[in-house]
Design a protein around this motif. Structure first.
Motif, short mmCIF file in Angstrom:
data_model
loop_
_atom_site.label_atom_id
_atom_site.label_comp_id
_atom_site.label_asym_id
_atom_site.label_seq_id
_atom_site.Cartn_x
_atom_site.Cartn_y
_atom_site.Cartn_z
N HIS A 1 38.86 -70.51 14.96
CA HIS A 1 38.17 -69.24 14.78
C HIS A 1 38.91 -68.19 15.61
O HIS A 1 39.10 -68.37 16.82
CB HIS A 1 36.72 -69.34 15.24
N ILE A 2 39.30 -67.10 14.97
CA ILE A 2 40.07 -66.05 15.65
C ILE A 2 39.39 -64.70 15.44
O ILE A 2 39.03 -64.34 14.32
CB ILE A 2 41.52 -65.97 15.14
N VAL A 39 40.42 -66.90 20.65
CA VAL A 39 40.57 -68.08 19.80
C VAL A 39 39.60 -69.15 20.28
O VAL A 39 39.52 -69.44 21.48
CB VAL A 39 42.01 -68.64 19.85
N LYS A 40 38.89 -69.74 19.34
CA LYS A 40 38.00 -70.87 19.62
C LYS A 40 38.37 -71.99 18.66
O LYS A 40 38.41 -71.79 17.45
CB LYS A 40 36.54 -70.47 19.42
N TYR A 61 37.21 -70.00 25.68
CA TYR A 61 37.99 -69.44 24.58
C TYR A 61 39.41 -69.23 25.10
O TYR A 61 39.63 -69.18 26.30
CB TYR A 61 37.45 -68.06 24.15
N ALA A 62 40.34 -69.08 24.20
CA ALA A 62 41.66 -68.58 24.59
C ALA A 62 41.56 -67.07 24.48
O ALA A 62 41.44 -66.54 23.37
CB ALA A 62 42.74 -69.13 23.67
N PHE A 63 41.55 -66.40 25.61
CA PHE A 63 41.54 -64.94 25.64
C PHE A 63 42.98 -64.51 25.86
O PHE A 63 43.52 -64.65 26.95
CB PHE A 63 40.65 -64.39 26.75
N ILE A 64 43.62 -63.98 24.82
CA ILE A 64 45.03 -63.61 24.86
C ILE A 64 45.16 -62.09 24.86
O ILE A 64 44.57 -61.41 24.00
CB ILE A 64 45.79 -64.18 23.65
#
Length: 188
Positions: free
Chosen positions: A18-19, A113-114, A44-47
């Protein structure tokens, strides 16, 4: 719905990605604090979108991190989400990869991103609701147009030791150079 759910090739079906993208983020400092505190609600990936050149750039890191989890069964970082941020790096310094590619106190454009899995299922709707509650910013489409608007070319050039892109337009050559440096680190 601004959130996109992708099923990457060669990744088993339960591992949906999931983005969600945001612009004009005003609470990056708070989000970063939650990550550093290990708050599982913020797994989450926090980019920082300013460090990305394209959607393919982000998705290559996601694919590599999920591959490390499922095939290699070995992560260098705490979880698959932090591994995504680490996989963006052209070198093996974890701290440096978080500093260059992860959320910082000054982040204003963000890609979240999850990764959902059989062990930790989360729907697209649930992810979207949680992110909209947590992130104070305007939802944006995760696409190459968004990337072109947010990329800090000087930052990318410094991170990957390349020539900066021109006029916010990613060239195929620059994108391949960035992706190649990521891959070389992963296999090296």
């Amino acid at each position: 719905m601004s959130l996109q759910t992708l099923h990457l090739e060669h990744i088993p079906q339960p591992h949906a990605v999931h983005i969600f993208a945001f612009k004009d983020v005003s609470n990056a400092s708070y989000l970063r604090e939650q990550l550093l505190a290990g708050n599982s609600d913020f797994e989450y990936a926090f980019i920082d979108a300013s460090a990305l050149v394209s959607t393919a750039h982000a998705l290559a890191a996601v694919h590599q991190a999920v591959h490390n989890l499922l095939v290699k069964q070995k992560l260098r970082t705490r979880n698959v989400h932090s591994e995504i941020v680490f996989c963006l790096s052209p070198n093996n310094n974890i701290t440096e990869s978080f500093r260059r590619f992860g959320i910082s106190e000054t982040t204003t454009s963000l890609v979240c991103v999850k990764v959902s899995s059989r062990e930790n299922p989360i729907s697209a709707e649930e992810t979207e609701i949680r992110l909209q509650q947590a992130v104070k910013g305007l939802p944006a489409q995760f696409n190459d147009e968004f990337m072109a608007q947010t990329t800090d070319w000087a930052k990318v050039a410094k991170c990957y030791k390349t020539r900066p892109g021109s006029n916010g337009v990613v060239t195929e050559q620059l994108e391949l150079e960035v992706l190649g440096k990521m891959v070389m680190r992963a296999v090296g």
